[in-house]
Design an enzyme around this catalytic site. Structure first.
Site, PDB file in Angstrom:
ATOM      1  CB  CYS A  35     -14.340 -39.428  15.740  1.00 49.20           C
ATOM      2  SG  CYS A  35     -13.999 -38.277  16.949  1.00 49.20           S
ATOM      3  CD  GLN A  70     -11.081 -38.623  29.167  1.00 51.96           C
ATOM      4  OE1 GLN A  70      -9.417 -38.762  29.774  1.00 51.96           O
ATOM      5  NE2 GLN A  70     -11.305 -38.722  28.817  1.00 51.96           N
ATOM      6  CB  ILE A  84     -13.213 -42.442  26.294  1.00 56.26           C
ATOM      7  CG1 ILE A  84     -13.073 -43.578  25.375  1.00 56.26           C
ATOM      8  CG2 ILE A  84     -13.729 -42.649  28.217  1.00 56.26           C
ATOM      9  CD1 ILE A  84     -14.455 -44.594  25.382  1.00 56.26           C
ATOM     10  CE1 TYR A 136     -16.277 -49.535  30.133  1.00 56.60           C
ATOM     11  CE2 TYR A 136     -16.012 -47.542  31.438  1.00 56.60           C
ATOM     12  CZ  TYR A 136     -16.651 -48.790  31.416  1.00 56.60           C
ATOM     13  OH  TYR A 136     -17.552 -49.070  32.382  1.00 56.60           O
ATOM     14  CD  GLU A 179     -10.157 -40.154   8.577  1.00 54.62           C
ATOM     15  OE1 GLU A 179     -10.002 -38.591   8.084  1.00 54.62           O
ATOM     16  OE2 GLU A 179     -11.092 -40.688   9.086  1.00 54.62           O
TER      17      GLU A 179
END
Length: 305
Positions: free
Chosen positions: A141, A149, A144, A153, A175
């Site tokens: 997972c 955002q 930010i 980052y 994943e």
């Protein structure tokens, strides 16, 4: 209806995107107040202020494994700092649609990114990864916070995850399925490459690379960037990128022998921070025919003396 619809987090008041399964007495509130350091959630600002006077946390409860300027990364073990990681997951769910992990955090490591100042280490985002994953996922997972955002980052954390995979000696992959923002972050990372970066990978001067890419209509300049970047359209596969690398590698080579020798080499597109370590296919520094020419030149000079 989103529950809660607003959170107060440090100096920010943030509109949430999705509901999160906070305990019922908290989830019904229109606004939650969170400590930005320990991530504990409260019902009112007065309770938050009382908590801040007593809270002794100024950074995530873990070892700092990376620092540059005012940015740090902490490796938090879900089995050691369980409450913190559970609160982090509840916070993340406010901005992630497909997140399903909230309380079973023990099998995971959380890499928490912070921005630091004199008041403490402020949470920017994080990614988690399973400690023992048969599929070798390096990201379970990634999130930010909205106020941070569009500052790079997300791509930093993605690169950091690949650097960890490199240190572990095994390739990694996020994943699946990716969230919408996660998919966008990975697409932006994979589909834009600077000319300077290509030159470093291939050993070809930037002018030759620019000419080749311009002919392939794969060059674009965005905003006020001084350097154009390679753009791979979504309809093109990564095989096209590999072909591009192969073409650039063979740009100055002629003759069937040299082309066949290069074609027999496996080509791999470097991933993440490994791209800056020079870990691509080996490049012969001098074509054999050119080497013979230099040898003949040296012989002629000696004969002339």
């Amino acid at each position: 209806m989103r529950c809660p619809s607003v959170i107060e987090f440090g100096k920010f008041e943030i509109q949430t995107w999705y509901s999160s399964p906070y305990p019922q007495e908290y989830s019904r509130l229109p606004k939650l107040y969170l400590c930005e350091f320990c991530l504990r959630y409260m019902k009112s600002r007065s309770i938050l202020y009382q908590h801040m006077k007593k809270c002794e946390w100024f950074h995530p409860p873990a070892n700092e494994i990376y620092r540059k300027d005012d940015v740090s990364v902490y490796e938090v073990d879900g089995n050691v700092s369980t409450i913190y990681c559970q609160n982090l997951c509840l916070l993340a769910k406010l901005f992630l649609d497909h997140k399903t992990l909230y309380y079973d955090v023990e099998p995971f490591l959380f890499y928490v990114l912070t921005q630091n100042d004199s008041k403490g280490c402020h949470l920017v985002g994080y990614f988690s990864k399973e400690k023992h994953c048969q599929q070798k996922y390096n990201v379970s997972c990634i999130m930010i916070l909205p106020q941070y955002q569009r500052r790079g980052y997300g791509r930093f954390l993605i690169d950091f995850s690949y650097l960890l995979s490199k240190r572990e000696g095994q390739p990694g992959s996020p994943e699946k399925p990716l969230s919408d923002l996660g998919r966008l972050s990975y697409m932006l990372r994979d589909e834009q490459i600077s000319i300077r970066h290509l030159s470093k990978l291939t050993g070809i001067c930037p002018q030759d690379i620019t000419t080749t890419l311009h002919g392939l209509n794969m060059l674009e300049r965005r905003g006020d960037r001084s350097e154009p970047r390679v753009h791979v359209a979504e309809s093109r596969t990564h095989a096209r990128v590999l072909t591009l690398f192969f073409s650039l590698r063979c740009h100055n080579q002629t003759g069937a022998g040299a082309t066949r020798e290069a074609a027999d080499e496996p080509h791999h597109l470097p991933e993440g921070p490994t791209a800056t370590t020079g870990s691509g296919p080996r490049v012969s520094s001098l074509d054999p025919r050119h080497r013979d020419q230099h040898r003949g030149l040296r012989c002629r000079r000696r004969g002339g003396r």
